[in-house]
Design an enzyme around this catalytic site. Structure first.
Site, PDB file in Angstrom:
ATOM      1  N   GLY A   1       0.826  -1.197   0.000  1.00  0.00           N
ATOM      2  CA  GLY A   1       0.000   0.000   0.000  1.00  0.00           C
ATOM      3  C   GLY A   1       0.861   1.248   0.000  1.00  0.00           C
ATOM      4  O   GLY A   1       2.030   1.206  -0.389  1.00  0.00           O
TER       5      GLY A   1
ATOM      6  N   THR B   1      -4.293  -2.729  -0.645  1.00  0.00           N
ATOM      7  CA  THR B   1      -4.771  -2.164   0.608  1.00  0.00           C
ATOM      8  C   THR B   1      -6.261  -2.380   0.721  1.00  0.00           C
ATOM      9  O   THR B   1      -6.988  -2.225  -0.261  1.00  0.00           O
ATOM     10  CB  THR B   1      -4.487  -0.659   0.720  1.00  0.00           C
ATOM     11  OG1 THR B   1      -5.239  -0.147   1.834  1.00  0.00           O
ATOM     12  CG2 THR B   1      -4.907   0.103  -0.501  1.00  0.00           C
TER      13      THR B   1
ATOM     14  N   ASP C   1      -8.001  -0.403   2.223  1.00  0.00           N
ATOM     15  CA  ASP C   1      -8.578   0.937   2.326  1.00  0.00           C
ATOM     16  C   ASP C   1      -8.974   1.555   0.984  1.00  0.00           C
ATOM     17  O   ASP C   1      -9.681   2.553   0.952  1.00  0.00           O
ATOM     18  CB  ASP C   1      -7.573   1.873   3.015  1.00  0.00           C
ATOM     19  CG  ASP C   1      -7.382   1.527   4.483  1.00  0.00           C
ATOM     20  OD1 ASP C   1      -8.338   1.021   5.086  1.00  0.00           O
ATOM     21  OD2 ASP C   1      -6.286   1.756   5.008  1.00  0.00           O
TER      22      ASP C   1
ATOM     23  N   ARG D   1      -8.163   5.218   8.281  1.00  0.00           N
ATOM     24  CA  ARG D   1      -7.637   6.327   9.080  1.00  0.00           C
ATOM     25  C   ARG D   1      -7.758   7.638   8.344  1.00  0.00           C
ATOM     26  O   ARG D   1      -8.129   8.645   8.906  1.00  0.00           O
ATOM     27  CB  ARG D   1      -6.173   6.053   9.430  1.00  0.00           C
ATOM     28  CG  ARG D   1      -6.136   5.282  10.718  1.00  0.00           C
ATOM     29  CD  ARG D   1      -4.842   5.236  11.435  1.00  0.00           C
ATOM     30  NE  ARG D   1      -4.854   3.931  12.083  1.00  0.00           N
ATOM     31  CZ  ARG D   1      -3.830   3.126  12.177  1.00  0.00           C
ATOM     32  NH1 ARG D   1      -2.656   3.495  11.698  1.00  0.00           N
ATOM     33  NH2 ARG D   1      -3.943   1.950  12.754  1.00  0.00           N
TER      34      ARG D   1
ATOM     35  N   GLN E   1     -11.474  -7.296   9.419  1.00  0.00           N
ATOM     36  CA  GLN E   1     -11.641  -6.825   8.042  1.00  0.00           C
ATOM     37  C   GLN E   1     -10.479  -7.177   7.116  1.00  0.00           C
ATOM     38  O   GLN E   1     -10.576  -6.997   5.918  1.00  0.00           O
ATOM     39  CB  GLN E   1     -11.816  -5.292   8.048  1.00  0.00           C
ATOM     40  CG  GLN E   1     -13.064  -4.849   8.738  1.00  0.00           C
ATOM     41  CD  GLN E   1     -13.027  -3.383   9.128  1.00  0.00           C
ATOM     42  OE1 GLN E   1     -13.299  -2.499   8.334  1.00  0.00           O
ATOM     43  NE2 GLN E   1     -12.651  -3.105  10.366  1.00  0.00           N
TER      44      GLN E   1
END
Lengths: 367, 367, 367, 367
Positions: C121, C144, C146, C190, C293
């Site tokens: 990532g 990632t 995210d 985040r 997750q």
């Protein structure tokens, strides 16, 4: 019956063709946005075009669509038999087809709607296009587990179908391995092999057969023999229901004489399995996933996609982009003419990046 | 080949019959406990009794069985064809059967084991009993997705099979509802209807058909008609593969003349569906879950049960309770004679509490 | 240690940063294609850049990567602590940081590889870019959960994370409803709120809070009150771990004085929940999904995406497109400069189509 | 409000305490059987005993309970705060408790019911017993994910909770392995460790900590060190929320001074993790599954169990076995006195067969 008050903006929505995970998410998004943002009334047409022929509707309130996001199927009902331009009417034992589009047009007229949102696949959208050409303001939403609607990168329902098919392949894997068998998993896809291609890659299938690429049984047998020579005693074959050997049905007849009946009853995987078993003296087993692939709750991916498409449909109405279908282009949504959609399904080609990627890691396509 | 050192205690384990979720959890528990608590060597026999006939083994170390708890299938391989007392040998196109139990006995002798742990269902345990009668120290572990082994409340693999079948019924539900169809889900169970009974109740099936209770098609049709009259336009029929109409195969032939072939190819649900479609003029669809029910990772319930049974098998060896099978009685484990197990499967009866409970909430059993 | 034969083409692959569903699918595709199509040797670097600092490798054969497609985590190991440009070395109780990139460069030199494939990532690819600038031939693969890597429409791992988060929200829903509670589900993210946004929409969240849009607690309270007035006695709030109230940490301190410790220990949802409970006199409960997750098997979507990206990485090597990352653009794959990737994460903006779509069906974003 | 016609047989049902997967299956079975087989009216009491205090009911028709089999939560609502014998009433900022059982008795009287079916755990059934002693005809149905109700082999909801916890452990496994970490998974269970014990075994946990067996941190550290010496660089610790170190809370305070707050906020796994991290210089991470374990659709196992118990409750009413709870004994159902149930939870003992089985394959219990 639906009471019609005259002043308010009003749209209708229908869902046609086979059921598909995510339809209710579309109905929910269309209805919620229409009510919250446009102050519209929303009329739900029951059982696809059948409802337009027989005037069967219900109004959809905000509460009616709360809590349906995760629900499989369609709360409006559907059918894949009611084509207004070729409608089957049974008289005694005889079935006659007639064009009842005039009835449909007059019924739509009476509804006093700004737009009819049609959620459907190939067939449903082909009819939508015809109705639009006859003057009905229509916005289409592509819906098919087969992912073969022209003009959109992807359709909702497809990710769910691929997930279910992949889970099936995952399960079959351990049986194939423990018994040193050839296991066939037959997935949906009459014309397009997208489900087989995606689930085949996701499930680590050794052979993937799709309708777009007629297979040669000898190639498959050679490939499996090669695997066995390197100690891989089992093989997984992922087959789309619509595959055919090179040479077509004549070849099927030749390799398995009674195959016509078998094809009708148990799917092509039975024909292929019988032939391979004979050719290779190996045990084969087939699983036909069938309707498992289209029912039940949808994946998060499909819920999101369906919600976005439903939301976009209201935008197209606002912009009066009738005769268009909401479509996906990369990370964006767009409009695409129903006229183009009606030209036929989106199929894979032999040089598709995913087919090349699969070949590069050793997958056999039987050709 | 397995090197045999003479001083250490040694056992062997084989897995026979169809694969079943949880087998690897048994192998893991037997091996870990044998090594950790009894300082035994563990020999894995490959491909069920086939391995005993052809001397195919591997030693199982602690590391070999680490991480296999969640793995479907069996790391030892299995077959449902190698019966030492009736072993098929192919000469050219001809197959001859012969008794090679003497070979097996002498091979077992050579292994110098304290006990052979046999993990299997009806067939495998029947053979185990015969071998035990011929002097082999054997402990059995019941294994079948069908839950029909005599002498135990439940078998591992069953909970997983019921879970998969129920998930299938859940998915089919929304399609049935959206299309107002009769949907049939065919599950495994040739003689015993436990999977159909459990999954039928768990999935909210409207009709449940099990081999133990021959069905009358008119009862089913009447029941579905009643449902339709109260606005329930769809019905879910859960069918065990081994069901028969009252009157048996002759009746099948009568109601659907070409059914022999159909039965062989597509399962009884095709026959039943064809007949119901004709009787009731309703759309029917069938899904045959087949091998989906026996592959893949097992439910936590089955992992726990398999672990406990494997652990108990080592206790029976320690207590020299040979010729016994580990079995479940309520919350406890016990030993049960293989001789009794060999008497045939555990079937449901029409007055079983679960059948009465299902009837009480409106389920139809076709009889 | 890895034996190095001089004649054969050779590449290396490392996986850095937090684990992520789909990494093994990348390793498998890279390795299989390299061996099958390019006749390359593949060296696996262990534990990310740590392996390059300490010369820890293993060769990857075709067999090593067979069967890892569905396996979570990374078979190569990973760490999010080994930055060669700022490497922590512990002396007694003290930690010192030093630049050991020279060691890494010399170790890479010794490996005699054509290319180093870096799967990672933000952080990992930032280091990759630096190493490339120092002369190392590198191809990056974005990884990632995210979904915030610049230059690619989507990253693998994200679909799995969203699926797990959505399943969590689905489960929480029924508790919220039965107890008339406010339930908070805290998901990863985040800096970027993509998981919260997608899972929030897919799970039918009522409030979605993302780091990109600071929230105002009064707006949330008002929204929940409105819901209660229309009979919706429960609410689901989906919160990204990195959200902050408008005004930032100072406001957090003000609304819940002891919050610093709470933030560190239990996540922002505790602060928010405590405040809402006080403001509204309603029961709140929070679930922090955390590491759930990122572990376990990946969704079919992620397996396919990871396989395609791994395959494409080999193409970039063949085309000598070093210093590039494989990326997704709509239905196609492309190359994107690592230099651009290093500029920082891809974030959502308040006018993003999905945020507008969510607002249109009534979702509150707290601002 | 519920209209009360005088002639018909009538029962009521309430659901109390925390929600639990399978409650709706009980409500469905009770209602369907009462209507179909006993021609009873069924009254649903809303929000547990709260509904009896404030006269909040709804009638339950056959249609009301169709389709709720797979639905999580309870359609009747619930609360774990309304104890009629100790009912909290808020006056300004002050809370006063009072005994309002007389109100409840008079409200029940007015309902003119044959029996009140109480679906609940420890707390709810304790109240049921008191009400029965005061003359209310009551049948209890045990409900708790904790599986700790005295007098029954198993409770519905438990299998679902164990499944969710096991899935969590499965996911955490790959992260622990990839990062060589100690991962803690905290599951529900304040007094009873059944969830931790079952999920720990099913998920292959290395350490399992339950409230019934106070742990010694040094034993855990030693065990993890041993694992690392044999190359197992990661460990999974499954912790019930109610575990305590040997010596109790005083020891917690000693090992981590600020732990009181931590315990309140983030669960015991934070304390334990902090201590282990310090002791062993290893990375630890904790996931607290919390409310994930009690929401959402239930496993097939729980749906079947709940259906059977609901059906049996009607039988107890018919047999006038009031003051009894339906209970599971092996493969059979029975009645068990509420008076006995009220004596406290069913806990595990250190010599439980499952604990011995787990120890035998190498699991550490910290004592």
């Amino acid at each position: 019956m639906v009471k019609i008050k005259n002043k308010k903006r009003r749209i209708a929505i229908l869902t046609g063709g086979g059921d598909c995970p995510g339809i209710n998410a579309v109905i929910r998004a269309v209805t919620k946005k229409a009510i919250l943002k446009r102050n519209m009334e929303v009329i739900g047409v029951l059982d696809g075009y059948e409802g337009l022929i027989h005037n069967r509707y219900r109004t959809l309130s905000f509460d009616d669509v709360s809590g349906i996001l995760t629900l499989g199927g369609t709360i409006l009902g559907t059918t894949n038999k009611a084509n207004p331009f070729h409608y089957a009417i049974k008289k005694g034992d005889e079935i006659k087809f007639s064009d009842c589009s005039a009835v449909v047009l007059s019924n739509i007229e009476a509804l006093k709607i700004e737009c009819l949102v049609c959620v459907g696949g190939d067939g449903t959208l082909w009819i939508s296009n015809r109705l639009h050409q006859l003057g009905v303001p229509i916005v289409g939403v592509p819906k098919t587990i087969d992912n073969d609607v022209r003009g959109t990168d992807i359709t909702f329902g497809f990710d769910t179908a691929v997930s279910i098919a992949t889970e099936g392949i995952d399960r079959i894997h351990t049986t194939a391995q423990s018994h040193h068998r050839i296991m066939m998993v037959e997935v949906m896809g009459r014309k397009a092999g997208w489900i087989a291609l995606h689930a085949g890659i996701a499930g680590g299938g050794d052979v993937i057969l799709i309708p777009e690429m007629p297979y040669q049984i000898d190639r498959i047998a050679d490939y499996i023999s090669q695997r066995r020579k390197t100690g891989r005693l089992f093989s997984i074959i992922v087959v789309a229901e619509g595959v055919m050997p090179m040479g077509g049905e004549a070849v099927v007849q030749k390799i398995v004489p009674d195959s016509a009946e078998q094809l009708r009853l148990g799917g092509i995987s039975l024909v292929l399995g019988a032939k391979l078993e004979k050719l290779m003296e190996l045990e084969t087993r087939a699983v036909v996933l069938g309707h498992l692939q289209r029912g039940g709750t949808s994946t998060p991916f499909d819920r999101i996609l369906a919600t976005r498409l439903g939301s976009k449909a209201i935008d197209l109405i606002e912009e009066k982009k009738f005769g268009q279908m909401v479509s996906v282009k990369g990370n964006y949504l767009a409009a695409y003419p129903l006229e183009e959609v009606a030209k036929g399904p989106r199929l894979a080609t032999a040089d598709h990046e995913m087919i090349k990627a699969a070949r590069a890691i050793g997958v056999c396509f039987g050709s």
